[in-house]
Scaffold this motif. Structure first.
Motif, PDB file in Angstrom:
ATOM      1  N   PRO A 114      12.858 -33.617 -20.326  1.00 19.24           N
ATOM      2  CA  PRO A 114      13.066 -35.064 -20.384  1.00 19.24           C
ATOM      3  C   PRO A 114      13.666 -35.548 -21.706  1.00 19.24           C
ATOM      4  O   PRO A 114      14.445 -36.496 -21.714  1.00 19.24           O
ATOM      5  CB  PRO A 114      11.656 -35.625 -20.157  1.00 19.24           C
ATOM      6  N   SER A 115      13.366 -34.877 -22.794  1.00 17.98           N
ATOM      7  CA  SER A 115      13.936 -35.283 -24.085  1.00 17.98           C
ATOM      8  C   SER A 115      15.447 -35.029 -24.156  1.00 17.98           C
ATOM      9  O   SER A 115      16.119 -35.550 -25.040  1.00 17.98           O
ATOM     10  CB  SER A 115      13.236 -34.551 -25.229  1.00 17.98           C
ATOM     11  N   ASP A 116      15.997 -34.242 -23.218  1.00 15.61           N
ATOM     12  CA  ASP A 116      17.437 -33.959 -23.182  1.00 15.61           C
ATOM     13  C   ASP A 116      18.204 -34.860 -22.213  1.00 15.61           C
ATOM     14  O   ASP A 116      19.386 -34.631 -21.936  1.00 15.61           O
ATOM     15  CB  ASP A 116      17.682 -32.493 -22.801  1.00 15.61           C
ATOM     16  N   GLY A 117      17.553 -35.893 -21.686  1.00 16.01           N
ATOM     17  CA  GLY A 117      18.213 -36.770 -20.713  1.00 16.01           C
ATOM     18  C   GLY A 117      19.469 -37.424 -21.254  1.00 16.01           C
ATOM     19  O   GLY A 117      20.514 -37.452 -20.579  1.00 16.01           O
ATOM     20  N   ASP A 118      19.417 -37.954 -22.460  1.00 19.31           N
ATOM     21  CA  ASP A 118      20.604 -38.591 -23.036  1.00 19.31           C
ATOM     22  C   ASP A 118      21.726 -37.584 -23.260  1.00 19.31           C
ATOM     23  O   ASP A 118      22.905 -37.901 -23.067  1.00 19.31           O
ATOM     24  CB  ASP A 118      20.261 -39.288 -24.349  1.00 19.31           C
ATOM     25  N   LEU A 119      21.381 -36.366 -23.658  1.00 23.24           N
ATOM     26  CA  LEU A 119      22.380 -35.316 -23.851  1.00 23.24           C
ATOM     27  C   LEU A 119      23.073 -34.987 -22.528  1.00 23.24           C
ATOM     28  O   LEU A 119      24.291 -34.832 -22.478  1.00 23.24           O
ATOM     29  CB  LEU A 119      21.732 -34.059 -24.439  1.00 23.24           C
TER      30      LEU A 119
ATOM     31  N   ARG B 172      10.873 -37.229 -14.926  1.00 20.66           N
ATOM     32  CA  ARG B 172      10.567 -35.932 -14.302  1.00 20.66           C
ATOM     33  C   ARG B 172      11.494 -34.811 -14.756  1.00 20.66           C
ATOM     34  O   ARG B 172      11.288 -33.657 -14.401  1.00 20.66           O
ATOM     35  CB  ARG B 172      10.635 -36.046 -12.786  1.00 20.66           C
ATOM     36  N   GLY B 173      12.562 -35.162 -15.477  1.00 18.17           N
ATOM     37  CA  GLY B 173      13.508 -34.140 -15.902  1.00 18.17           C
ATOM     38  C   GLY B 173      14.277 -33.532 -14.742  1.00 18.17           C
ATOM     39  O   GLY B 173      14.499 -32.332 -14.678  1.00 18.17           O
ATOM     40  N   ARG B 174      14.710 -34.400 -13.825  1.00 19.40           N
ATOM     41  CA  ARG B 174      15.480 -33.942 -12.662  1.00 19.40           C
ATOM     42  C   ARG B 174      16.758 -34.767 -12.547  1.00 19.40           C
ATOM     43  O   ARG B 174      16.788 -35.931 -12.944  1.00 19.40           O
ATOM     44  CB  ARG B 174      14.679 -34.085 -11.367  1.00 19.40           C
ATOM     45  N   ALA B 175      17.785 -34.145 -11.997  1.00 20.15           N
ATOM     46  CA  ALA B 175      19.044 -34.857 -11.785  1.00 20.15           C
ATOM     47  C   ALA B 175      19.775 -34.248 -10.608  1.00 20.15           C
ATOM     48  O   ALA B 175      19.510 -33.106 -10.217  1.00 20.15           O
ATOM     49  CB  ALA B 175      19.919 -34.782 -13.041  1.00 20.15           C
ATOM     50  N   THR B 176      20.685 -35.022 -10.039  1.00 14.29           N
ATOM     51  CA  THR B 176      21.607 -34.511  -9.035  1.00 14.29           C
ATOM     52  C   THR B 176      23.011 -34.922  -9.439  1.00 14.29           C
ATOM     53  O   THR B 176      23.221 -36.009  -9.984  1.00 14.29           O
ATOM     54  CB  THR B 176      21.320 -35.040  -7.612  1.00 14.29           C
ATOM     55  N   VAL B 177      23.944 -34.034  -9.182  1.00  5.29           N
ATOM     56  CA  VAL B 177      25.361 -34.317  -9.394  1.00  5.29           C
ATOM     57  C   VAL B 177      26.028 -34.214  -8.029  1.00  5.29           C
ATOM     58  O   VAL B 177      25.888 -33.210  -7.335  1.00  5.29           O
ATOM     59  CB  VAL B 177      25.999 -33.298 -10.365  1.00  5.29           C
ATOM     60  N   GLY B 178      26.738 -35.258  -7.654  1.00  5.68           N
ATOM     61  CA  GLY B 178      27.484 -35.253  -6.404  1.00  5.68           C
ATOM     62  C   GLY B 178      28.965 -35.367  -6.699  1.00  5.68           C
ATOM     63  O   GLY B 178      29.363 -36.099  -7.607  1.00  5.68           O
TER      64      GLY B 178
END
Length: 156
Positions: free
Chosen positions: A67-72, A102-108
């Motif tokens: 989660p601390s890497d979200g901005d990166l 939650r430290g999750r992401a999706t790329v579409g």
């Protein structure tokens, strides 16, 4: 099956969810036995210039990150990934949805058709590899879909 909707703000999204929950379940019942609704921040996106026809290609990657890497992750996607995706033939649009807590992401990524989707695999994988190194995320899956329906309301 994946269905996505966009809302102007959290209040509008929450109000819509309360009103549409039953309709959503009934609409999807012929196609799915379980249904999950998740809320994500649309951190970065580029829209296609027009609604795409049925049969367009869609590739989705599921990511995990600290989660601390979200901005990166957002910065890397916006400044490095998007320009490189835009150079891939058949590219139509992309989005980064993120759940920072939650430290999750999706790329579409949308492509004009299945042929362009298939032809883009190596180029997109190369960009993804570079982004993994820079933004420190873990790729959990890559999935490909055929677009069945798309609308594009006006953006404010």
């Amino acid at each position: 099956m994946a269905v996505g909707t966009w809302w102007q703000d959290e209040q509008s999204r929450d109000a819509s969810d309360a009103r549409l929950r039953g309709q959503r379940t009934a609409m999807l019942a012929p196609y799915v036995t379980t249904l999950a609704t998740e809320n994500w921040e649309a951190a970065v996106f580029t829209r296609p210039s027009r609604p795409l026809a049925a049969g367009a290609g869609f590739r989705m990657g599921r990511l995990e990150f600290e989660p601390s890497d979200g901005d990166l992750l957002v910065e890397t996607f916006k400044n490095m990934v998007v320009p490189k995706f835009q150079a891939i033939p058949g590219f139509e649009g992309t989005s980064l949805f993120i759940d920072r807590a939650r430290g999750r992401a999706t790329v579409g990524v949308l492509y004009t058709d299945h042929t362009a989707l298939a032809a883009s695999r190596a180029a997109q994988a190369a960009v993804r590899g570079e982004a993994i190194t820079k933004a420190r995320f873990t790729l959990r899956s890559v999935e490909e879909f055929e677009l069945a329906f798309m609308t594009m309301p006006e953006m404010p």
